[in-house]
Scaffold this motif. Sequence first.
Motif, mmCIF file in Angstrom:
data_model
loop_
_atom_site.group_PDB
_atom_site.id
_atom_site.type_symbol
_atom_site.label_atom_id
_atom_site.label_comp_id
_atom_site.label_asym_id
_atom_site.label_seq_id
_atom_site.Cartn_x
_atom_site.Cartn_y
_atom_site.Cartn_z
ATOM 1 N N LEU A 154 21.402 -65.039 31.096
ATOM 2 C CA LEU A 154 22.115 -63.865 30.759
ATOM 3 C C LEU A 154 21.671 -62.501 31.490
ATOM 4 O O LEU A 154 22.448 -61.719 31.696
ATOM 5 C CB LEU A 154 21.642 -63.554 29.556
ATOM 6 N N LYS A 155 20.536 -62.968 32.438
ATOM 7 C CA LYS A 155 20.014 -61.796 33.122
ATOM 8 C C LYS A 155 21.034 -61.730 34.344
ATOM 9 O O LYS A 155 21.545 -60.910 34.955
ATOM 10 C CB LYS A 155 18.688 -62.042 33.636
ATOM 11 N N SER A 156 21.550 -62.854 34.913
ATOM 12 C CA SER A 156 22.414 -63.000 35.934
ATOM 13 C C SER A 156 23.622 -62.509 35.542
ATOM 14 O O SER A 156 24.270 -61.826 36.227
ATOM 15 C CB SER A 156 22.650 -64.596 36.289
ATOM 16 N N LEU A 157 24.134 -62.638 34.224
ATOM 17 C CA LEU A 157 25.464 -62.208 33.765
ATOM 18 C C LEU A 157 25.426 -60.617 33.829
ATOM 19 O O LEU A 157 26.546 -60.011 34.177
ATOM 20 C CB LEU A 157 25.733 -62.988 32.401
ATOM 21 N N PHE A 158 24.322 -60.156 33.396
ATOM 22 C CA PHE A 158 24.374 -58.820 33.127
ATOM 23 C C PHE A 158 23.467 -57.860 34.483
ATOM 24 O O PHE A 158 22.530 -57.244 34.105
ATOM 25 C CB PHE A 158 23.688 -58.343 31.870
ATOM 26 N N ARG A 159 23.565 -58.455 35.424
ATOM 27 C CA ARG A 159 22.585 -58.089 36.617
ATOM 28 C C ARG A 159 22.659 -56.595 36.942
ATOM 29 O O ARG A 159 21.805 -55.995 37.237
ATOM 30 C CB ARG A 159 22.881 -58.895 37.992
ATOM 31 N N ARG A 160 23.810 -56.018 36.563
ATOM 32 C CA ARG A 160 24.160 -54.689 37.002
ATOM 33 C C ARG A 160 23.563 -53.813 35.833
ATOM 34 O O ARG A 160 23.734 -52.562 35.903
ATOM 35 C CB ARG A 160 25.547 -54.346 37.160
#
Length: 494
Positions: free
Chosen positions: A413-419
């Motif tokens: 989830l951190k990678s999915l919402f990295r921005r």
Amino acid sequence: YSTDFEVHRNWLAITHNLPLSQWYFEATSEWTLDYPPFFAWFEYVLSHIAKYFDPQMLVVENLNYTSRATVFFQRLSVILTDTLFIYAVHECCRCVNGKRAAKDILEKPTFILAVLLLWNFGLLIVDHIHFQYNGFLFGLMLLSVARLCQKRYLEGALLFAVLLHFKHIYIYVAPAYGIYLLRSYCFTANNADGSVKWRSFSFLHVTLLGLIVCLVSALSLGPFLVLGQLPQVISRLFPFKRGLCHAYWAPNFWALYNAMDKALTILGVKCNFLDGTKIPKASMTGGLVQEFQHTVLPSVTPLATLICTFIAILPSVFCLWFKPQGPRGFLQCLVLCALSSFMFGWHVHEKAILLAVLPLSLLSIQRAKDAGIYLILATTGHFSLFPLLFTPPELPIKILLMLLFTVYSFSSLKSLFRREKLLLNWLETIYLIQLVPLEIFCEIIFPLTPWKQHFPFVPLLLTSVYCALGITYAWLKLYISVLTERTSVRQKAE
């Protein structure tokens, strides 16, 4: 073995050997049949396969009977029925908006969602280690959600009606289904401001929904109505004499309420406000399913829990009606109904937290704020299930599985919402980290102390109360998020 092995073995024996008229009266075992008729028929079908594995498991009088063949059959039946859950996850993934850019398949929202659902730690340990049949039941729920998202309303309604007659705990989320179907299917048009256009009401659509509910109910309850046994079935399905809390307190509002009553009782005795000789010992902490009275705070009745639950779900239902927001609004309402019922329901089981965690997975891949709430709820809710696996050999298994799932959830989830900004703030992070010393104390330190002899319920109490704080926080944060989102949408519309 888990007591649920004997529960379901007994139900296999009851449905296989006894006539329909005795299913909900048989009480040779303490584990009486207390699921709706469709699940009883499910056990009946399984029993005709089970007889080829070990006929002795189907003898009603064989209480606590276990054999390799019996356990193998029960494990195998859970695995095979999970195929419905796998298909439902596939259908849910088809409903996900996959426009978010991803460098590889491992970062695609659909892949992340599939892993969060199929590899869900709570469902894995409850069904495949502890032993229950939640997989195919959640499969029915997720499939009904997928059908509603696909605007196949009648299919979704049929699946949910069938689900209710398999396991009545799903009545927790029935308000979300009812309002969404009424709003999106029975009213066929909206005004420019998003409010319902009353002239668009379809009597035909209401009739079709009513027919589905009536036909499924008649098929399930009809035979018992004819036999004059409907009151007996209802009394089995809703056994209010079991008490406010389960033997292991579910981490909800009543766990905090019980703990507060216990703390006030101890304080009252020490300050000589209460007579310690007149207070029942371990009335709420004996690990028994029973009715009990609070000592200081007012005792809670089933009606009180019903009123609290109704008040708690009301704002989410209003939001779904006045600002429906499509399938996303339905999912938000479904999760809030599940959480509100978990928080304030009567005799809630700790496993019921999965009723909120699994559908919240669908929201977690859509917005960073929902992902943060999911991480808090899933981590805390899953940790609260640890006491289900209490033997020493199971300790490393549950820790490893929990660790793997939690690391993947956070990283994906951190990678999915990295921005986006951080999914969790510092206070939330500290709270979740504190689960580690809590587990060390409960599983390693406390058993070595002399307190274990006199206060065996302390680890369960600490786990339940600490997790209740996190689940309550996640519930409030999700509610605030939904109400804020609907307010901003309304302001933009104006």
